[in-house]
Design an enzyme around this catalytic site. Structure first.
Site, PDB file in Angstrom:
ATOM      1  CB  SER A  53      -8.149  -3.078   0.012  1.00  0.00           C
ATOM      2  OG  SER A  53      -7.810  -4.140  -0.743  1.00  0.00           O
ATOM      3  CE1 TYR A  68      -3.126  -2.173   2.738  1.00  0.00           C
ATOM      4  CE2 TYR A  68      -3.812  -3.926   1.529  1.00  0.00           C
ATOM      5  CZ  TYR A  68      -3.836  -2.635   1.635  1.00  0.00           C
ATOM      6  OH  TYR A  68      -4.298  -1.979   0.778  1.00  0.00           O
ATOM      7  CE  LYS A 109      -5.885   0.121   3.125  1.00  0.00           C
ATOM      8  NZ  LYS A 109      -5.969   1.309   3.188  1.00  0.00           N
TER       9      LYS A 109
HETATM   10  P1  NAD Z   1       0.996   4.475  -2.565  1.00  0.00           P
HETATM   11  O1  NAD Z   1       1.936   3.894  -1.748  1.00  0.00           O
HETATM   12  O2  NAD Z   1       1.384   4.994  -3.987  1.00  0.00           O
HETATM   13  O3  NAD Z   1       0.233   5.758  -1.929  1.00  0.00           O
HETATM   14  C1  NAD Z   1       0.127   5.958  -0.395  1.00  0.00           C
HETATM   15  C2  NAD Z   1       0.979   7.399  -0.124  1.00  0.00           C
HETATM   16  O4  NAD Z   1       0.775   7.418   1.121  1.00  0.00           O
HETATM   17  C3  NAD Z   1       2.273   7.561  -0.297  1.00  0.00           C
HETATM   18  O5  NAD Z   1       2.572   8.678  -1.021  1.00  0.00           O
HETATM   19  C4  NAD Z   1       3.010   7.508   0.964  1.00  0.00           C
HETATM   20  O6  NAD Z   1       4.095   8.285   0.858  1.00  0.00           O
HETATM   21  C5  NAD Z   1       1.925   8.166   1.689  1.00  0.00           C
HETATM   22  N1  NAD Z   1       2.049   7.646   3.314  1.00  0.00           N
HETATM   23  C6  NAD Z   1       1.944   6.703   3.724  1.00  0.00           C
HETATM   24  N2  NAD Z   1       2.220   6.356   5.014  1.00  0.00           N
HETATM   25  C7  NAD Z   1       2.085   7.805   5.471  1.00  0.00           C
HETATM   26  C8  NAD Z   1       1.832   8.667   6.548  1.00  0.00           C
HETATM   27  N3  NAD Z   1       2.029   8.091   7.950  1.00  0.00           N
HETATM   28  N4  NAD Z   1       1.780   9.934   6.728  1.00  0.00           N
HETATM   29  C9  NAD Z   1       1.840  10.702   5.260  1.00  0.00           C
HETATM   30  N5  NAD Z   1       1.729   9.896   4.223  1.00  0.00           N
HETATM   31  C10 NAD Z   1       1.964   8.700   4.318  1.00  0.00           C
HETATM   32  O7  NAD Z   1      -0.432   3.619  -2.590  1.00  0.00           O
HETATM   33  P2  NAD Z   1      -1.491   3.711  -3.747  1.00  0.00           P
HETATM   34  O8  NAD Z   1      -1.770   2.515  -4.314  1.00  0.00           O
HETATM   35  O9  NAD Z   1      -1.809   5.014  -4.104  1.00  0.00           O
HETATM   36  O10 NAD Z   1      -2.842   3.500  -2.476  1.00  0.00           O
HETATM   37  C11 NAD Z   1      -3.219   4.454  -1.959  1.00  0.00           C
HETATM   38  C12 NAD Z   1      -4.504   3.692  -0.886  1.00  0.00           C
HETATM   39  O11 NAD Z   1      -5.172   2.975  -1.543  1.00  0.00           O
HETATM   40  C13 NAD Z   1      -3.880   3.000   0.057  1.00  0.00           C
HETATM   41  O12 NAD Z   1      -4.785   3.587   1.567  1.00  0.00           O
HETATM   42  C14 NAD Z   1      -4.140   1.513  -0.154  1.00  0.00           C
HETATM   43  O13 NAD Z   1      -3.932   0.740   0.797  1.00  0.00           O
HETATM   44  C15 NAD Z   1      -5.193   1.690  -0.788  1.00  0.00           C
HETATM   45  N6  NAD Z   1      -5.274   0.627  -1.903  1.00  0.00           N
HETATM   46  C16 NAD Z   1      -4.521   0.432  -2.906  1.00  0.00           C
HETATM   47  C17 NAD Z   1      -4.631  -0.378  -3.775  1.00  0.00           C
HETATM   48  C18 NAD Z   1      -3.580  -0.699  -4.818  1.00  0.00           C
HETATM   49  O14 NAD Z   1      -3.499  -1.883  -5.552  1.00  0.00           O
HETATM   50  N7  NAD Z   1      -2.758   0.199  -5.401  1.00  0.00           N
HETATM   51  C19 NAD Z   1      -5.745  -1.514  -3.843  1.00  0.00           C
HETATM   52  C20 NAD Z   1      -6.690  -1.330  -2.730  1.00  0.00           C
HETATM   53  C21 NAD Z   1      -6.481  -0.298  -1.655  1.00  0.00           C
END
Ligand code: NAD
Ligand code: UDP
Length: 336
Positions: free
Chosen positions: A123, A147, A151
């Site tokens: 991120s 958080y 990362k």
């Molecule tokens: P999200 O919460 O929709 O998806 C994450 C998924 O991981 C969920 O389906 C959750 O059930 C699953 N999960 C969490 N912990 C788990 C575990 N221990 N075992 C198995 N499954 C698990 O989030 P997103 O927005 O799709 O983000 C995806 C990735 O991108 C994450 O790593 C997040 O940190 C990163 N990210 C997101 C954003 C954003 O703005 N959405 C920005 C930068 C980085």
């Protein structure tokens, strides 16, 4: 390739699963559904007219990982993480356990199964308050919450693993602000509880689930005083993952890439774009700044352009129109 997608039922994961199926890859999803619904995966399969394999399980559990890897996995895209900044400040250890311990377990399982290609969700939060914009990958790293810390630690662990094992190739993708939804309106972002992020909050105001948007500060040193971010369409982001996977298959070592459009948009510009794209008025109040927010940042995506041959093609108008299609067709998200 057969790709293991951890967290594949989530917002970015579901769009990436669709892009992978459309690109001809086989997909296994490992997700514990702590922040997602299997409805997203059903819909991905319907849109693609292809099936994927789903393992409900946790990346921290060796038994669940063993089930996931059983299918003969060639590469991994690792989305599974907890991602709410404010929650991470209240429960840092839960974030460190889920995100960092989960990533260590995943790397162990990859090594045990001879899988050497990894694409990882990082991120832009690792940059904190940047000294200059646009932000490139050499900018100083300044995390300001657990958080972001998780990362950065995961980036370092993956980097060390690559240094120790020359056959491992990893691509660490630093996303700026993913928004939008698939143009079908069938999959999109479905935050649980009150959305933390601007776009889903705006969409919930438009659909009547929230009364008014609170704009956090209009006294930043920006042209209209509101915060500036680099919003990136989730379908552009998903396509970048497919390209990163191809890149990782030919690469060894650890490669860090920004994913953004290279353009900044203020809060008020985004709200006005949403109103124009959808015809929905967004009533708002200007309130105090949100603690920890930075005034402005946007990406320098030149390295991703060069390494992946990728650049974002979708506009702010597309992001707003697609968000609204998803929200209006699914007022309560994936809930029945
Ligand atoms: P999200 O919460 O929709 O998806 C994450 C998924 O991981 C969920 O389906 C959750 O059930 C699953 N999960 C969490 N912990 C788990 C575990 N221990 N075992 C198995 N499954 C698990 O989030 P997103 O927005 O799709 O983000 C995806 C990735 O991108 C994450 O790593 C997040 O940190 C990163 N990210 C997101 C954003 C954003 O703005 N959405 C920005 C930068 C980085
Ligand atoms: N923002 C806002 N009201 C909200 C949510 C966010 O004014 O309800 C602002 C926030 O201050 C920032 C921008 O919108 O300037 C993007 O915030 P978001 O949380 O989506 O992304 P992040 O700050 O994590 O990059």
């Amino acid at each position: 390739m057969h790709v293991l997608v951890t967290g594949g039922a989530g917002y970015i994961g579901s769009h990436t699963c669709l892009a992978l199926l459309e690109a001809g890859h086989a997909v296994t999803v490992l997700d514990n559904l702590c922040n997602s619904s299997t409805v997203a995966l059903q819909r991905v399969q319907e849109i693609a007219s292809k099936s994927l394999r789903f393992v409900q399980g946790d990346v921290r559990k060796p038994h669940d990982l063993a089930l996931a890897f059983e299918a003969g996995i060639d590469a991994v895209i690792h989305f599974a993480a907890l991602k709410a900044v404010s929650e991470s400040c209240e429960e840092p250890l839960r974030y460190f356990d889920n995100n960092i311990a989960g990533t260590i377990c995943l790397m162990q399982a990859m090594q045990g199964h001879g899988v050497h290609q990894l694409v990882f969700s990082s991120s832009a939060t690792v940059y904190g308050q940047p000294d200059v914009v646009p932000v490139d990958e050499t900018a100083p790293l300044r995390v300001s919450n657990p958080y972001g810390r998780s990362k950065l630690v995961m980036e370092d662990l993956i980097g060390d693993w690559c240094n120790a094992k020359p056959d491992v190739g990893a691509v660490l993708l630093r996303y700026f602000n993913p928004v939008g939804a698939h143009p079908s309106g069938r999959i999109g972002e479905d935050p649980r509880g009150t959305p933390n992020n601007l776009m889903p909050y705006v969409a919930q105001v438009a659909i009547g689930r929230r009364e008014r948007l609170q704009v956090f500060g209009n006294d930043y040193p920006t042209p209209d005083g509101t915060g500036i971010r680099d919003y990136l369409h989730v379908v552009d982001l998903a396509e970048a993952h497919v390209k990163a996977l191809d890149f990782a298959s030919d690469a060894s070592g650890c490669h860090i890439l920004n994913l953004g459009t290279g353009r900044g948009t203020s809060v008020l510009e985004l709200v006005h774009a949403f109103e124009q794209a959808t015809g929905q008025p967004i009533p708002l109040d200007i309130v105090a700044r949100r603690a920890g927010d930075v005034a402005e940042y946007w990406a320098d995506p030149a390295k991703a352009n060069a390494c992946l041959g990728w650049h974002a093609t979708r506009t702010i108008h597309d992001m707003c129109a697609d968000t609204w299609r998803w929200q209006s067709l699914n007022p309560q998200g994936y809930a029945p």
